[in-house]
Design an enzyme around this catalytic site. Sequence first.
Site, mmCIF file in Angstrom:
data_model
loop_
_atom_site.group_PDB
_atom_site.id
_atom_site.type_symbol
_atom_site.label_atom_id
_atom_site.label_comp_id
_atom_site.label_asym_id
_atom_site.label_seq_id
_atom_site.Cartn_x
_atom_site.Cartn_y
_atom_site.Cartn_z
ATOM 1 N N ARG A 34 -17.952 -44.024 -23.950
ATOM 2 C CA ARG A 34 -18.156 -45.400 -23.528
ATOM 3 C C ARG A 34 -19.510 -45.638 -22.875
ATOM 4 O O ARG A 34 -20.237 -46.569 -23.247
ATOM 5 C CB ARG A 34 -17.056 -45.814 -22.526
ATOM 6 C CG ARG A 34 -15.728 -46.106 -23.156
ATOM 7 C CD ARG A 34 -14.605 -45.772 -22.174
ATOM 8 N NE ARG A 34 -14.567 -44.328 -22.015
ATOM 9 C CZ ARG A 34 -13.839 -43.533 -22.776
ATOM 10 N NH1 ARG A 34 -13.022 -44.032 -23.662
ATOM 11 N NH2 ARG A 34 -13.894 -42.219 -22.640
ATOM 12 N N THR A 35 -19.838 -44.826 -21.882
ATOM 13 C CA THR A 35 -21.030 -45.120 -21.083
ATOM 14 C C THR A 35 -22.289 -45.070 -21.952
ATOM 15 O O THR A 35 -23.106 -45.983 -21.950
ATOM 16 C CB THR A 35 -21.122 -44.128 -19.905
ATOM 17 O OG1 THR A 35 -19.892 -44.184 -19.181
ATOM 18 C CG2 THR A 35 -22.273 -44.471 -18.979
ATOM 19 N N LYS A 93 -33.383 -23.032 -24.131
ATOM 20 C CA LYS A 93 -34.445 -22.025 -24.058
ATOM 21 C C LYS A 93 -34.813 -21.700 -22.615
ATOM 22 O O LYS A 93 -35.849 -21.101 -22.360
ATOM 23 C CB LYS A 93 -35.689 -22.519 -24.801
ATOM 24 C CG LYS A 93 -35.464 -22.811 -26.273
ATOM 25 C CD LYS A 93 -36.770 -23.265 -26.913
ATOM 26 C CE LYS A 93 -36.541 -23.767 -28.325
ATOM 27 N NZ LYS A 93 -37.768 -24.382 -28.864
ATOM 28 N N ARG A 98 -26.872 -38.964 -16.963
ATOM 29 C CA ARG A 98 -25.547 -38.440 -16.598
ATOM 30 C C ARG A 98 -25.694 -36.940 -16.437
ATOM 31 O O ARG A 98 -26.266 -36.255 -17.293
ATOM 32 C CB ARG A 98 -24.503 -38.755 -17.660
ATOM 33 C CG ARG A 98 -23.204 -37.984 -17.388
ATOM 34 C CD ARG A 98 -22.077 -38.400 -18.261
ATOM 35 N NE ARG A 98 -21.552 -39.691 -17.869
ATOM 36 C CZ ARG A 98 -20.396 -40.192 -18.316
ATOM 37 N NH1 ARG A 98 -19.657 -39.485 -19.161
ATOM 38 N NH2 ARG A 98 -19.976 -41.370 -17.925
ATOM 39 N N HIS A 116 -20.557 -43.538 -10.072
ATOM 40 C CA HIS A 116 -20.642 -44.049 -11.440
ATOM 41 C C HIS A 116 -20.713 -45.571 -11.303
ATOM 42 O O HIS A 116 -19.760 -46.288 -11.613
ATOM 43 C CB HIS A 116 -19.397 -43.598 -12.215
ATOM 44 C CG HIS A 116 -19.476 -43.789 -13.697
ATOM 45 N ND1 HIS A 116 -20.480 -44.497 -14.317
ATOM 46 C CD2 HIS A 116 -18.658 -43.348 -14.688
ATOM 47 C CE1 HIS A 116 -20.266 -44.480 -15.627
ATOM 48 N NE2 HIS A 116 -19.175 -43.789 -15.879
#
Length: 304
Positions: A56-57, A84, A106, A134
């Site tokens: 969703r986000t 890496k 996020r 959030h």
Amino acid sequence: MTIRHLLDIDTLASTDIERLISSARFYKNAIATKTVNRDRLAGKIILTVFYENSTRTKVSFEIAAKRLGADVINWDINTSAVKKGETFGDTIGYLNAFEPDALIIRHHEHSAAQYVAGRSACPVINGGDGWNQHPSQALLDAFTLMEHKGRLEGLTIAICGDVAHSRVANSNLALMTKMGAKVRIIAPKLLQPQKIKYDNVSVFDTMEEGLKGCDAVMMLRLQKERMEQAAIPNDSAYFNSFGLTPDRLALAKPDVLVMHPGPMNRGIEIAGDVADDPNRSIIFKQGANGIPMRMAILDWAIPR
Ligand code: NCD
């Protein structure tokens, strides 16, 4: 000029929250009437940097940005140089050197968004940082509740389940109490927050007690990825005690609204028929409202 980041709810004034909700309402109407001004973000580059999974986000920020005319680049952890051995700080340093117009982050670490904001020359929007915050989720929740109830002040809102590990709960506790709602946390002892820094919050350890007379019930997933040890012995025992069933929902007000940020685990925190209740569940409406609210957030954060 100071940069307008969206890192948490606590640093927003209630007037900012009201302004964002009214802007989301404006954008929702503009989408419906096909009158969105695509010049608003034309020529802007928005970078999404997601270290954790998201449906969703991420997708709704991307659609929101594109509806406003921006170009969106999705940095992908799986094809990035993180594999890496590059450090988080170095990755953020390079991504900033590319001079995006906004960065949506996020990350699984608490306060990661704050860290990124400290190293960025553009607005940083927190798409969820560990169990911390959030903010765009709480804002779209508030917008959706306002659409259905016309107000937040005076509502009694239960936040149920794994509150201890939930950034959604933290942001909603901050937002709903700031806007004059009463919040009830309903959770088993191990999943209750250790301290609560807001007024008008009460804590219950049974659904039967906590749900009585509520105007809205927000359910949360068990965030097992953030639990140090198995705080919950098994899913069916959890559902038996804390699952939102039709019988338990009947204890709340007759016009109670059922909410969930997603992803839902049907049969664990919520019964499927409650999630799909056409009269009371606004779960998929929350999802849809993510787009106009995130348009409002981008419009608010990115200078004209
Ligand atoms: C939540 C999240 O990632 O914080 N989902 C969302 O953004 N809608 C909730 C969760 O993961 O349970």
